[in-house]
Motif scaffolding. Structure first.
Motif, PDB file in Angstrom:
ATOM      1  N   UNK A  22       0.833  -1.212   0.000  1.00  0.00           N
ATOM      2  CA  UNK A  22       0.000   0.000   0.000  1.00  0.00           C
ATOM      3  C   UNK A  22       0.866   1.260   0.000  1.00  0.00           C
ATOM      4  N   UNK A  23       0.517   2.211  -0.829  1.00  0.00           N
ATOM      5  CA  UNK A  23       1.188   3.502  -0.867  1.00  0.00           C
ATOM      6  C   UNK A  23       0.110   4.575  -0.859  1.00  0.00           C
ATOM      7  N   UNK A  24       0.304   5.588  -0.039  1.00  0.00           N
ATOM      8  CA  UNK A  24      -0.710   6.624   0.130  1.00  0.00           C
ATOM      9  C   UNK A  24      -1.004   7.366  -1.167  1.00  0.00           C
ATOM     10  N   UNK A  25      -0.005   7.609  -2.008  1.00  0.00           N
ATOM     11  CA  UNK A  25      -0.204   8.402  -3.214  1.00  0.00           C
ATOM     12  C   UNK A  25      -0.440   7.605  -4.466  1.00  0.00           C
ATOM     13  N   UNK A  26      -0.656   6.300  -4.348  1.00  0.00           N
ATOM     14  CA  UNK A  26      -0.772   5.443  -5.533  1.00  0.00           C
ATOM     15  C   UNK A  26      -1.893   5.882  -6.473  1.00  0.00           C
ATOM     16  N   UNK A  27      -3.061   6.160  -5.948  1.00  0.00           N
ATOM     17  CA  UNK A  27      -4.199   6.534  -6.795  1.00  0.00           C
ATOM     18  C   UNK A  27      -3.936   7.873  -7.489  1.00  0.00           C
ATOM     19  N   UNK A  28      -3.436   8.848  -6.736  1.00  0.00           N
ATOM     20  CA  UNK A  28      -3.145  10.159  -7.324  1.00  0.00           C
ATOM     21  C   UNK A  28      -2.042  10.048  -8.378  1.00  0.00           C
ATOM     22  N   UNK A  29      -1.028   9.228  -8.124  1.00  0.00           N
ATOM     23  CA  UNK A  29       0.053   9.038  -9.083  1.00  0.00           C
ATOM     24  C   UNK A  29      -0.466   8.424 -10.373  1.00  0.00           C
ATOM     25  N   UNK A  30      -1.301   7.416 -10.248  1.00  0.00           N
ATOM     26  CA  UNK A  30      -1.860   6.765 -11.434  1.00  0.00           C
ATOM     27  C   UNK A  30      -2.750   7.720 -12.221  1.00  0.00           C
ATOM     28  N   UNK A  31      -3.507   8.555 -11.520  1.00  0.00           N
ATOM     29  CA  UNK A  31      -4.360   9.533 -12.210  1.00  0.00           C
ATOM     30  C   UNK A  31      -3.516  10.542 -12.984  1.00  0.00           C
ATOM     31  N   UNK A  32      -2.429  11.007 -12.390  1.00  0.00           N
ATOM     32  CA  UNK A  32      -1.554  11.966 -13.060  1.00  0.00           C
ATOM     33  C   UNK A  32      -0.912  11.353 -14.295  1.00  0.00           C
ATOM     34  N   UNK A  33      -0.437  10.126 -14.185  1.00  0.00           N
ATOM     35  CA  UNK A  33       0.163   9.455 -15.342  1.00  0.00           C
ATOM     36  C   UNK A  33      -0.883   9.220 -16.424  1.00  0.00           C
ATOM     37  N   UNK A  34      -2.087   8.892 -16.036  1.00  0.00           N
ATOM     38  CA  UNK A  34      -3.164   8.709 -17.011  1.00  0.00           C
ATOM     39  C   UNK A  34      -3.457  10.006 -17.761  1.00  0.00           C
ATOM     40  N   UNK A  35      -3.446  11.135 -17.061  1.00  0.00           N
ATOM     41  CA  UNK A  35      -3.649  12.431 -17.720  1.00  0.00           C
ATOM     42  C   UNK A  35      -2.539  12.699 -18.737  1.00  0.00           C
ATOM     43  N   UNK A  37      -0.824  10.291 -20.301  1.00  0.00           N
ATOM     44  CA  UNK A  37      -1.065   9.336 -21.390  1.00  0.00           C
ATOM     45  C   UNK A  37      -2.163   9.821 -22.333  1.00  0.00           C
ATOM     46  N   UNK A  38      -3.161  10.490 -21.776  1.00  0.00           N
ATOM     47  CA  UNK A  38      -4.293  10.973 -22.569  1.00  0.00           C
ATOM     48  C   UNK A  38      -4.003  12.291 -23.280  1.00  0.00           C
ATOM     49  N   UNK A  39      -2.831  12.868 -23.052  1.00  0.00           N
ATOM     50  CA  UNK A  39      -2.464  14.100 -23.732  1.00  0.00           C
ATOM     51  C   UNK A  39      -2.942  15.368 -23.055  1.00  0.00           C
ATOM     52  N   UNK A  40      -3.532  15.250 -21.875  1.00  0.00           N
ATOM     53  CA  UNK A  40      -3.976  16.438 -21.145  1.00  0.00           C
ATOM     54  C   UNK A  40      -2.771  17.231 -20.659  1.00  0.00           C
ATOM     55  N   UNK A  41      -1.765  16.530 -20.174  1.00  0.00           N
ATOM     56  CA  UNK A  41      -0.517  17.136 -19.714  1.00  0.00           C
ATOM     57  C   UNK A  41       0.645  16.479 -20.428  1.00  0.00           C
ATOM     58  N   UNK A  42       1.754  17.198 -20.490  1.00  0.00           N
ATOM     59  CA  UNK A  42       2.986  16.634 -21.034  1.00  0.00           C
ATOM     60  C   UNK A  42       3.847  16.204 -19.853  1.00  0.00           C
ATOM     61  N   UNK A  43       4.071  14.907 -19.720  1.00  0.00           N
ATOM     62  CA  UNK A  43       4.862  14.391 -18.620  1.00  0.00           C
ATOM     63  C   UNK A  43       6.339  14.401 -18.938  1.00  0.00           C
ATOM     64  N   UNK A  44       7.131  14.919 -18.017  1.00  0.00           N
ATOM     65  CA  UNK A  44       8.582  14.968 -18.169  1.00  0.00           C
ATOM     66  C   UNK A  44       9.221  14.127 -17.077  1.00  0.00           C
ATOM     67  N   UNK A  45      10.331  13.484 -17.414  1.00  0.00           N
ATOM     68  CA  UNK A  45      11.065  12.655 -16.461  1.00  0.00           C
ATOM     69  C   UNK A  45      12.529  13.076 -16.509  1.00  0.00           C
ATOM     70  N   UNK A  46      13.112  13.360 -15.359  1.00  0.00           N
ATOM     71  CA  UNK A  46      14.526  13.719 -15.296  1.00  0.00           C
ATOM     72  C   UNK A  46      15.378  12.491 -15.618  1.00  0.00           C
ATOM     73  N   UNK A  47      16.519  12.721 -16.251  1.00  0.00           N
ATOM     74  CA  UNK A  47      17.375  11.602 -16.656  1.00  0.00           C
ATOM     75  C   UNK A  47      17.807  10.782 -15.455  1.00  0.00           C
ATOM     76  N   UNK A  48      18.035  11.415 -14.312  1.00  0.00           N
ATOM     77  CA  UNK A  48      18.534  10.679 -13.153  1.00  0.00           C
ATOM     78  C   UNK A  48      17.449   9.859 -12.454  1.00  0.00           C
ATOM     79  N   UNK A  49      16.207   9.981 -12.898  1.00  0.00           N
ATOM     80  CA  UNK A  49      15.123   9.163 -12.370  1.00  0.00           C
ATOM     81  C   UNK A  49      15.142   7.757 -12.985  1.00  0.00           C
TER      82      UNK A  49
END
Length: 74
Positions: A22-35, A37-49
């Motif tokens: 269980x992780x407290x932010x799992x649902x919110x994290x999945x919702x953000x990634x889904x947004x 994926x759907x093109x609502x937001x542009x997701x960026x990931x730092x190289x060191x991640x």
């Protein structure tokens, strides 16, 4: 809108999906990634991640599965 997806956001949804931990932010994290994926937001990931994700993913999955997950993310 551009959003920076840090290691914690990605670990919540991509790495721990099959562990059942269980992780407290799992649902919110999945919702953000889904947004992203759907093109609502542009997701960026730092190289060191990416090595952080690969390290934790590799502990639960094969090297090939880990590489596929990183490719899909990018």
């Amino acid at each position: 809108m551009r959003v920076m997806l840090d290691a914690n956001i990605l670990l919540d949804s991509l790495i721990l999906e099959s562990s059942g931990l269980p992780r407290a932010g799992k649902i919110a994290s999945e919702q953000l990634i889904q947004l992203c994926d759907n093109g609502v937001h542009q997701g960026l990931v730092a190289w060191h991640t990416l090595p952080i994700l690969a390290y934790y993913r590799r502990r639960q999955h094969t090297a090939q599965d880990t590489a596929t997950m990183i490719d899909t993310l990018l």
